[in-house]
Design a protein around this motif. Structure first.
Motif, short mmCIF file in Angstrom:
data_model
loop_
_atom_site.label_atom_id
_atom_site.label_comp_id
_atom_site.label_asym_id
_atom_site.label_seq_id
_atom_site.Cartn_x
_atom_site.Cartn_y
_atom_site.Cartn_z
N ILE A 177 0.88 -1.17 0.00
CA ILE A 177 0.00 0.00 0.00
C ILE A 177 0.91 1.22 0.00
O ILE A 177 2.00 1.20 0.59
CB ILE A 177 -0.92 0.01 1.24
N LEU A 178 0.46 2.29 -0.65
CA LEU A 178 1.24 3.52 -0.73
C LEU A 178 0.55 4.62 0.06
O LEU A 178 -0.66 4.79 -0.02
CB LEU A 178 1.37 3.96 -2.19
N PHE A 179 1.35 5.36 0.81
CA PHE A 179 0.88 6.54 1.52
C PHE A 179 1.42 7.75 0.76
O PHE A 179 2.63 7.87 0.56
CB PHE A 179 1.37 6.56 2.97
N VAL A 180 0.54 8.66 0.34
CA VAL A 180 0.95 9.79 -0.49
C VAL A 180 1.40 10.95 0.38
O VAL A 180 0.64 11.44 1.22
CB VAL A 180 -0.20 10.23 -1.42
N LEU A 181 2.63 11.40 0.15
CA LEU A 181 3.18 12.55 0.84
C LEU A 181 2.91 13.83 0.05
O LEU A 181 2.52 14.85 0.61
CB LEU A 181 4.68 12.37 1.07
N ASP A 182 3.12 13.77 -1.25
CA ASP A 182 2.80 14.92 -2.11
C ASP A 182 2.57 14.43 -3.53
O ASP A 182 2.83 13.29 -3.85
CB ASP A 182 3.88 16.01 -2.05
N GLY A 183 2.04 15.33 -4.38
CA GLY A 183 1.72 14.96 -5.75
C GLY A 183 0.33 14.38 -5.84
O GLY A 183 -0.51 14.58 -4.95
N CYS A 184 0.09 13.62 -6.89
CA CYS A 184 -1.23 13.03 -7.10
C CYS A 184 -1.11 11.76 -7.91
O CYS A 184 -0.42 11.71 -8.93
CB CYS A 184 -2.14 14.03 -7.82
N LEU A 185 -1.79 10.72 -7.45
CA LEU A 185 -1.88 9.44 -8.14
C LEU A 185 -3.34 9.18 -8.46
O LEU A 185 -4.23 9.75 -7.84
CB LEU A 185 -1.34 8.31 -7.27
N ARG A 186 -3.58 8.29 -9.42
CA ARG A 186 -4.96 7.89 -9.69
C ARG A 186 -5.00 6.38 -9.88
O ARG A 186 -4.06 5.76 -10.39
CB ARG A 186 -5.54 8.60 -10.90
N THR A 187 -6.12 5.78 -9.47
CA THR A 187 -6.39 4.39 -9.81
C THR A 187 -7.43 4.39 -10.90
O THR A 187 -8.37 5.19 -10.89
CB THR A 187 -6.93 3.57 -8.61
N TYR A 188 -7.27 3.48 -11.86
CA TYR A 188 -8.23 3.37 -12.94
C TYR A 188 -8.24 1.94 -13.46
O TYR A 188 -7.32 1.17 -13.21
CB TYR A 188 -7.90 4.37 -14.07
N PHE A 189 -9.32 1.62 -14.15
CA PHE A 189 -9.35 0.35 -14.86
C PHE A 189 -9.79 0.60 -16.28
O PHE A 189 -10.35 1.65 -16.61
CB PHE A 189 -10.23 -0.69 -14.14
N ILE A 190 -9.51 -0.37 -17.13
CA ILE A 190 -9.86 -0.28 -18.54
C ILE A 190 -10.89 -1.36 -18.82
O ILE A 190 -10.65 -2.54 -18.56
CB ILE A 190 -8.62 -0.45 -19.43
N ASP A 191 -12.06 -0.95 -19.34
CA ASP A 191 -13.12 -1.92 -19.60
C ASP A 191 -12.85 -2.70 -20.88
O ASP A 191 -11.84 -2.49 -21.57
CB ASP A 191 -14.50 -1.25 -19.59
N ASP A 192 -13.77 -3.62 -21.20
CA ASP A 192 -13.60 -4.51 -22.36
C ASP A 192 -13.56 -3.75 -23.69
O ASP A 192 -13.06 -4.27 -24.68
CB ASP A 192 -14.73 -5.54 -22.42
N LYS A 193 -14.07 -2.53 -23.69
CA LYS A 193 -14.07 -1.72 -24.91
C LYS A 193 -12.85 -0.80 -24.99
O LYS A 193 -12.73 0.00 -25.91
CB LYS A 193 -15.35 -0.90 -24.99
N GLY A 194 -11.97 -0.89 -23.99
CA GLY A 194 -10.76 -0.07 -23.99
C GLY A 194 -10.93 1.29 -23.36
O GLY A 194 -10.02 2.12 -23.42
N LYS A 195 -12.06 1.54 -22.73
CA LYS A 195 -12.31 2.84 -22.10
C LYS A 195 -11.78 2.85 -20.68
O LYS A 195 -11.99 1.92 -19.91
CB LYS A 195 -13.81 3.14 -22.10
#
Length: 194
Positions: A49-67
């Motif tokens: 697990i990551l604890f964010v000190l500064d900056g910005c991260l995002r979690t995302y997934f890609i669906d079956d259509k590539g979106k």
């Protein structure tokens, strides 16, 4: 440049012995991440697990259509990982991308479990953060189901006041569940004099 973990707000107020502080310090690894780097890709093992000190991260997934679908932005004082994979010990479904240069502290699952057992005050801190993230996810689901796109956008600005202009429009639009065209329309409507 190395940051002492105890200068971070979430840790500096913990009542810990010197020995407990050293155990915690030894379990976290500081990492600097550049914009565009991925810390996790779909299909990989999830052991930390990551604890964010500064900056910005995002979690995302890609669906079956590539979106792409952005699930979370993580900024200062947030924990981030593919929690489904982390807790169920399965391969990652999500991706984690750095969208603003960031500094994070990483902790491996076995070290986190050790800290939670050995140091009750750390266990309480971790539990509070996990409970907060569960509440946050439920609020997010409710907002997607019940709010207009404009209301969701205004909620985003309130929650993340410092990152809107630093992230790509399609990341924000996917987080809000709208198109980039709809996002532009909402911004235009909100900026127009009434």
């Amino acid at each position: 440049m190395s940051t002492d973990i105890y200068t971070i707000d979430v840790f500096k107020n913990l009542s810990l012995t010197f020995s407990e502080r050293e155990i915690i310090r030894s379990c976290f690894t500081e990492k600097s991440i550049k914009k565009g780097e991925h810390l996790l890709l779909n299909g990989e093992d999830v052991n930390s697990i990551l604890f964010v000190l500064d900056g910005c991260l995002r979690t995302y997934f890609i669906d079956d259509k590539g979106k792409e679908h952005t699930l979370q932005f993580a900024v200062y004082d947030w924990w981030i990982s593919d929690m489904m994979a982390y807790f169920s010990e399965t391969k990652a479904l999500l991706n984690i991308e750095c969208i603003m240069d960031a500094t994070v502290f990483e902790i491996q699952k076995n070290s986190l479990e050790k800290l939670c057992i050995k140091i009750p005050v750390f266990n309480r801190l971790y539990r509070d953060k996990v409970e907060g993230s569960i509440v946050g996810y439920q609020k997010r689901i409710i907002s997607i189901l019940s709010q207009t796109a404009t209301e969701r956008y205004l909620g985003f600005i309130e929650k993340y006041p410092d990152i809107e202009m630093s992230i790509k429009n399609y990341h924000l639009a996917s987080y809000l569940g709208i198109t980039t065209e709809s996002l532009s329309r909402i911004r235009k409507e909100l900026s127009s004099p009434k």
